[in-house]
Write an enzyme that holds these catalytic residues in place. Structure first.
Site, PDB file in Angstrom:
ATOM      1  N   ALA A 148       0.546  -1.109  -0.062  1.00  0.00           N
ATOM      2  CA  ALA A 148      -0.141  -0.062   0.101  1.00  0.00           C
ATOM      3  C   ALA A 148       0.817   1.300  -0.180  1.00  0.00           C
ATOM      4  CB  ALA A 148      -1.052  -0.045   1.285  1.00  0.00           C
ATOM      5  N   HIS A 149       0.008   2.500  -0.128  1.00  0.00           N
ATOM      6  CA  HIS A 149       0.943   3.814  -0.080  1.00  0.00           C
ATOM      7  C   HIS A 149       1.805   3.986   0.993  1.00  0.00           C
ATOM      8  CE1 HIS A 149      -3.063   5.795   1.437  1.00  0.00           C
ATOM      9  NE2 HIS A 149      -2.607   4.828   2.052  1.00  0.00           N
ATOM     10  N   ASN A 150       2.951   4.580   1.004  1.00  0.00           N
ATOM     11  CA  ASN A 150       3.879   5.189   1.864  1.00  0.00           C
ATOM     12  C   ASN A 150       4.561   4.058   2.741  1.00  0.00           C
ATOM     13  OD1 ASN A 150       2.782   7.635   1.370  1.00  0.00           O
ATOM     14  ND2 ASN A 150       1.146   7.405   2.803  1.00  0.00           N
TER      15      ASN A 150
END
Lengths: 347, 347, 347
Positions: free
Chosen positions: B240-242
């Site tokens: 997922a993001h980050n």
């Protein structure tokens, strides 16, 4: 294919009531009718829907007399079910490409192509492939070097097949599935860095197998990853390197089989279930959704559940008590209190 | 590449017995031999297979004398293992595209392209990209605006890379993987409707990373989603993001890492495992397949199992007793009965 | 889009300090700055980063006076946050295709195309489709026969949509997602071989839905698989045939919904969770990651956890005791010993 009501009526040898120009491109259910579709009324208890459905054409029996005005076109037929099956079959071919090789596809002269095949635009067929008669390759598929594809196979858009794969007759592979990529195999060196193990094996998919969208099947390391005939694999499934799946086995969506495991015939694997590597699952075993199977010790036909998976009913019994653990602990505390009192009394 | 038996024999400096015209395109195991492949007999206990294998060519030692007639071509060599390794290496290049940019690919003049790169048909390279020397882009890949791809990278068919991604040297990205799509980030408004949060961060994949087929790596929200050097990610994984993944970490198929978590170096994550968002996993932690890790409190090197995950051996102990809960409840009931009797007696 | 520092300064009505030629293509965070990006300093406690960041341009307030030399270009503005939001918005359009239909795309004259649409190279639009105004189809997408796509829709590269699907206004579908493939439906015959059930239903995706990369949504068998308006679906999710998802529901990555289940409005489903088939999930239910929901009996707003899922807090309580099972068994053994002694004493 698009038919108007009058054309469909003629094909069904029916009686037309209303606008023969209404266009239809598929079937629908009467309570979920859509414009441009034909629906049917076989059971009188659904008659109310006939007056509200958004479908364009209604099939009903010869004796049907509407008790209210119908906004859609009516076709009366002898056998409503038979007519509906005819309709479903008729439109099921909609959107299927015709035979022919697109000018916008790339194929190499070294490929052996059967008769009446279809290869869609932007598909790329590498050297030394063979494609059996009447097979359909939709647009944007990639067929790697030396791959053989049987007869009457359907390869949907975006499928990617790595070199030297073998796909049996009548297989169906859904969009964006990947067949034959390298397995997840590395050797850690002294520093704990992963050194890739070359994967020079292949994938063999036997006849009548269906593979879901975005599913991935790794190639063998040296030998073969095999899917037995008649087996059905749902979407987003992972089949690792060197796995062997038996015949007529069904694997539901998002399940995963780790490397080198063998799955028997007529096995049923639920969605999101996981099978550990290097184990052997006997024939006709049923694995409940989300279970994690860590051992091959269960006999043929066992129903499994849990994480790690055990016998289905055993898991349910233990889980029922798991839910009662807060009460159980109270009963134990109660016993401890009572016993302390009893001991005092008896001292 | 396809060689005939005589050509292979010459390369191996061997002795040919039988038909030198037999064509081969790869290696196979002796008990799973396939027509068109070369197999090997190093250990005499497998000699029986030499008479039944379907392979076309057999490598054996100089002293090998078949005790029955052989249907396949025999090549005698000094060192069977060395010869087989040569063969595996030789054919591992099969189906790999040659250098050159297909006339059917789209590239923009603003791209910086290294030497000896390959870009396959129907691939689309957007503006302002750079591709390092000797990198291979298979057909049907999409490389978004401003992406930089290092040297000796392999991008398999159908890979989609969103804008401004950075792919390090010697990375391998398997078919239909998606790099850099928007993360799953929304703000609910007063009515509970989701308002999309723009994702303007990027993905950085460091050198020597391998990414499996159909895996997805989201871009950062404002900053970076990072995969550390030498890490290996299997098929159908969600990052997922980050998220930040350390160096030399291995993540097996269908595992998922939720947003903004940090994974250390040399971590091993089993198939279908899940890591919650906003936690930090220490170096060298081992997470068993299907586990759900909800906290980063475990020290370096811990082995985890369960849902939520705890220490591996603790989980096994508790689970062993979970399976005995039906017996435990009987023992508690028995205690209750006995205690009631004892109390009566002592009254 | 690429701007130099002077151009950006003018757009922000700011004051330029340093090199106006520095090129920027996006924003970044100050502690994770990248060359070619603009970052910002609003909170003085992050000032140290201003002297070490790798970003090319720094936005700061009118009163900011650097206490050390800055290597990057400074733009002073009245409202740093407002300026940064402007920058994020400005560059969020980067890499988005301009209106126009690529010469390398295939579209049929029977399609109805709105104004200002974009269709990228190697995309294939089948007969009888409609695409609303301002929608963007990236390269390498496939849109099956009779599909309708609303206005302001974004279809990312490699998306495959099967025939007769309906995509509402303002939907976003990420790369390599598959919409409308056949459901996993078979009838076993007398020999236990699976006979395919034709899937002639469709998929309807209402307006403002976002669908993640490599997600799969099966078509209905006879009727409809429906995704309600405003719902958001993450990457690698499986939605089976005949499922109905309500409005404003969020489904995290790798979750799966089995066939014919109905999910209410404003439901939240965690990553890797599974929902069994043929059940109905009430509105506003929250399902924790990896849970397996087997029944629809839970009332609106319940928070669920576990496998099979129960009330969230109940699961946590039971799981806390599950972890203590090795101690509990000791307490039971202790009770048994004490009771035996007590009984002897009281005899």
């Amino acid at each position: 294919m698009i038919l108007n009501a009058a054309q469909l009526c003629k094909l069904l040898d029916g009686e037309l009531v209303g606008d023969g120009e209404k266009k239809i491109h598929g079937p629908s259910q009467i309570d979920k009718g859509r414009p441009g579709t034909v629906t049917f009324l076989a059971n009188p208890k659904y008659e109310d829907h006939a007056y509200t459905t958004k479908a364009s054409v209604l099939l009903a029996g010869r004796s049907f007399v509407p008790r209210e005005p119908l906004s859609l076109t009516l076709i009366k037929v002898d056998d409503v079910y038979a007519a509906m099956m005819f309709v479903v079959e008729k439109f099921s071919k909609n959107g299927i490409p015709e035979a022919g090789i697109s000018d916008l596809a790339v194929t190499d002269p070294s490929c052996q192509l059967g008769t009446d095949i279809s290869i869609g635009a932007f598909s790329f067929i590498e050297n030394e492939c063979s494609i059996g008669s009447r097979s359909i390759i939709y647009p944007q598929a990639y067929i790697g070097h030396g791959t053989s594809i049987g007869e009457d196979v359907i390869i949907y858009p975006g499928v990617k097949i790595y070199p030297n794969s073998q796909i049996g007759d009548r297989c169906i592979i859904h969009a964006n599935a990947v067949i034959g990529c390298d397995g997840f195999g590395y050797r850690p060196n002294e520093e704990g860095h992963y050194v890739k193990i070359n994967h020079v094996g292949i994938v063999i998919i036997e006849e009548d197998v269906e593979i879901g969208a975005n599913t991935v099947i790794d190639r063998g390391t040296l030998a073969v990853t095999r899917i037995g005939k008649g087996s059905k694999i749902d979407n987003l499934v992972q089949i690792a390197h060197n796995v062997a799946i038996g015949d007529h086995t069904a694997i539901a969506a998002q399940a995963g089989i780790a490397g080198s495991s063998e799955i028997g015939d007529h096995v049923r694997i639920g969605g999101q279930a996981g099978i550990a590597g290097h184990i052997k699952i006997a024939d006709r075993i049923e694995i409940q959704a989300q279970s994690g199977v860590h051992t091959g010790k269960f006999p043929e036909g066992t129903r499994l559940f849990g994480y790690p998976a055990i016998n289905y009913l055993d898991y349910l019994k233990s889980y029922a008590l798991f839910k009662q653990l807060p009460e159980l602990i109270k009963r134990i505390e109660d016993l401890e209190r009572q016993l302390a009192t009893t001991k005092k009394l008896s001292e």
